[in-house]
Write a protein that holds these residues in place. Structure first.
Motif, PDB file in Angstrom:
ATOM      1  N   THR A 187      19.273 -16.193 -92.576  1.00 24.27           N
ATOM      2  CA  THR A 187      18.857 -14.993 -91.856  1.00 24.27           C
ATOM      3  C   THR A 187      19.607 -14.778 -90.554  1.00 24.27           C
ATOM      4  OG1 THR A 187      16.681 -15.436 -92.802  1.00 24.27           O
ATOM      5  CG2 THR A 187      16.810 -13.725 -91.112  1.00 24.27           C
ATOM      6  N   ILE A 188      19.962 -15.846 -89.852  1.00 19.32           N
ATOM      7  CA  ILE A 188      20.670 -15.682 -88.578  1.00 19.32           C
ATOM      8  C   ILE A 188      22.129 -16.161 -88.674  1.00 19.32           C
ATOM      9  CG2 ILE A 188      18.579 -15.708 -87.188  1.00 19.32           C
ATOM     10  CD1 ILE A 188      19.171 -18.645 -86.484  1.00 19.32           C
ATOM     11  N   GLY A 189      22.577 -16.455 -89.873  1.00 21.65           N
ATOM     12  CA  GLY A 189      23.988 -16.716 -90.095  1.00 21.65           C
ATOM     13  C   GLY A 189      24.529 -18.011 -89.541  1.00 21.65           C
ATOM     14  N   VAL A 190      23.680 -19.038 -89.415  1.00 19.98           N
ATOM     15  CA  VAL A 190      24.131 -20.307 -88.831  1.00 19.98           C
ATOM     16  C   VAL A 190      24.514 -21.346 -89.874  1.00 19.98           C
ATOM     17  CG1 VAL A 190      22.792 -19.984 -86.727  1.00 19.98           C
ATOM     18  CG2 VAL A 190      21.757 -21.182 -88.672  1.00 19.98           C
ATOM     19  N   GLY A 191      24.296 -21.062 -91.144  1.00 17.57           N
ATOM     20  CA  GLY A 191      24.578 -22.035 -92.190  1.00 17.57           C
ATOM     21  C   GLY A 191      26.066 -22.282 -92.368  1.00 17.57           C
ATOM     22  N   PHE A 217      23.720 -14.258 -97.398  1.00 13.28           N
ATOM     23  CA  PHE A 217      24.360 -14.742 -96.176  1.00 13.28           C
ATOM     24  C   PHE A 217      24.544 -13.636 -95.136  1.00 13.28           C
ATOM     25  CE2 PHE A 217      26.248 -17.729 -99.421  1.00 13.28           C
ATOM     26  CZ  PHE A 217      25.483 -18.822 -99.032  1.00 13.28           C
ATOM     27  N   HIS A 218      24.450 -14.051 -93.884  1.00 10.00           N
ATOM     28  CA  HIS A 218      24.824 -13.194 -92.758  1.00 10.00           C
ATOM     29  C   HIS A 218      26.086 -13.776 -92.135  1.00 10.00           C
ATOM     30  CE1 HIS A 218      21.010 -10.702 -92.010  1.00 10.00           C
ATOM     31  NE2 HIS A 218      20.861 -11.302 -93.184  1.00 10.00           N
ATOM     32  N   ASP A 219      26.877 -12.915 -91.500  1.00 17.43           N
ATOM     33  CA  ASP A 219      28.193 -13.336 -91.033  1.00 17.43           C
ATOM     34  C   ASP A 219      28.251 -13.531 -89.518  1.00 17.43           C
ATOM     35  OD1 ASP A 219      30.664 -14.167 -91.982  1.00 17.43           O
ATOM     36  OD2 ASP A 219      31.633 -12.258 -91.508  1.00 17.43           O
ATOM     37  N   GLY A 222      30.869 -15.920 -88.768  1.00 18.04           N
ATOM     38  CA  GLY A 222      32.047 -15.795 -89.614  1.00 18.04           C
ATOM     39  C   GLY A 222      32.097 -16.755 -90.776  1.00 18.04           C
ATOM     40  N   GLN A 223      30.952 -17.270 -91.197  1.00 20.88           N
ATOM     41  CA  GLN A 223      30.918 -18.298 -92.236  1.00 20.88           C
ATOM     42  C   GLN A 223      30.478 -17.779 -93.606  1.00 20.88           C
ATOM     43  OE1 GLN A 223      31.955 -21.627 -91.419  1.00 20.88           O
ATOM     44  NE2 GLN A 223      32.615 -20.275 -89.760  1.00 20.88           N
ATOM     45  N   ALA A 224      30.209 -16.482 -93.732  1.00 24.26           N
ATOM     46  CA  ALA A 224      29.584 -15.992 -94.961  1.00 24.26           C
ATOM     47  C   ALA A 224      30.435 -16.253 -96.202  1.00 24.26           C
ATOM     48  CB  ALA A 224      29.267 -14.505 -94.839  1.00 24.26           C
ATOM     49  N   LEU A 225      31.718 -15.942 -96.160  1.00 29.52           N
ATOM     50  CA  LEU A 225      32.543 -16.134 -97.355  1.00 29.52           C
ATOM     51  C   LEU A 225      32.788 -17.608 -97.654  1.00 29.52           C
ATOM     52  CD1 LEU A 225      35.081 -13.192 -97.066  1.00 29.52           C
ATOM     53  CD2 LEU A 225      33.176 -13.435 -98.680  1.00 29.52           C
ATOM     54  N   ALA A 226      32.909 -18.436 -96.614  1.00 21.37           N
ATOM     55  CA  ALA A 226      33.005 -19.881 -96.846  1.00 21.37           C
ATOM     56  C   ALA A 226      31.738 -20.381 -97.530  1.00 21.37           C
ATOM     57  CB  ALA A 226      33.219 -20.620 -95.525  1.00 21.37           C
TER      58      ALA A 226
END
Length: 307
Positions: A187-191, A217-219, A222-226
């Motif tokens: 939800t906050i894109g930290v994964g 995923f949230h970006d 900048g990790q969404a596509l990874a």
């Protein structure tokens, strides 16, 4: 030109959430006809699933206060096919409204953390399931399919890192109620990629079929596509995305936009993964809706193809 990576799925399903998750956080009013146009354009682009709206109380999400009118407009344009558009239902009243319009696919929105459950649902982590149980039971009895979202799967802005075993327990309880698909939300894109693979592995070890899992995923970092690539390596074949990267979360202010559908499409094209979706048509749609919103799309691919 595509260069496949061995071991990845040959095809994925993109679950488009832009009209609901993407528009719910906008500050300016959005006309119903614009929302209807967004849904129909995305369907015309080949997206197999487009989540249309949420039957939530307008006090909580005023941008979706026209959910009934939107479904009526879509029914006038699409006919019976409008009943196949998924809608979010936060409670039994929301379900009533969805069933009144003959919706065949509904979703509930749970939390893996105590604080977000309280802020988003006004329930404790444990008591949220008592709220969802009659919603799922009644939806299934009416012949509707149920999807379950789990938010805060990797991090919570109030609680910090989230125990993956708590995420698995949350998801397992929702699946046990009868949900047929579980969307695991960053939800906050930290994964990060390692966490994604680990979480999917824990679900599989707990007996969850891979086909029952989706990733959302949230970006923010900048990790969404990874993270998508990690999900692909783990065998997940359904990914939520939002046209133009619209969206966030009205109850988690640190959440920036969703993974852009165009960015995911470009990524899949490079890997030779089939989606059945026309990238150019989605880009054109995102430019169109950005014009109505009065700002450019945050999608990197939309910006690149506009040059």
């Amino acid at each position: 030109m595509s260069t496949p990576i061995a071991g990845l799925p040959e095809r994925i399903t993109i679950y488009e959430v832009g009209p609901r998750d993407g528009l719910q956080n906008e500050s300016a009013p959005i006309p119903t006809e614009v929302k209807a146009g967004l849904v129909t354009r995305l369907l015309d682009a080949g997206l197999p699933v487009v989540e249309a709206t949420s039957f939530v109380h307008p006090r909580w999400v005023p941008q979706l206060a026209d959910a009934g009118e939107l479904l009526d407009a879509l029914t006038a344009h699409l006919g019976d096919a409008a009943r196949d558009l998924p809608v979010l239902v936060p409670n039994e009243r929301g379900l009533d409204r969805a069933l009144e319009r003959g919706c065949r696919h509904v979703a509930v929105f749970g939390s893996a953390t105590q604080t977000f459950a309280q802020r988003n649902l006004n329930r404790s982590w444990d008591s949220q399931f008592a709220m969802f149980a009659p919603v799922v039971e009644r939806a299934l009895a009416a012949g509707a399919d149920v999807r379950a979202y789990v938010s805060m799967c990797f991090g919570d802005p109030w609680e910090g890192a989230v125990d993956p075993d708590r995420v698995v327990e949350t998801g397992q309880r929702l699946l046990a109620m009868g949900a047929t698909q579980l969307s695991l939300g960053d939800t906050i894109g930290v994964g990060t990629a390692g966490q994604v693979g680990d979480l999917v592995g824990r679900f599989v070890a707990a007996g969850t079929p891979l086909e029952a899992l989706a990733l959302h995923f949230h970006d923010t970092y900048g990790q969404a596509l990874a993270n998508v690539l990690a999900g692909l390596h783990a065998g997940v074949t359904t990914y939520d995305a939002s046209a133009g990267g619209l969206g966030g979360c009205p109850y988690a202010r640190s959440a920036t936009g969703n993974l852009a559908t165009e960015d995911l499409l470009w990524f899949c094209r490079g890997l030779g993964i089939e989606t059945g979706v026309d990238l150019d048509a989605v880009v054109a749609t995102s430019r169109w809706v950005a014009g109505h919103l009065g700002r450019p799309s945050p999608s990197a691919v939309v910006r690149a193809l506009a040059d």
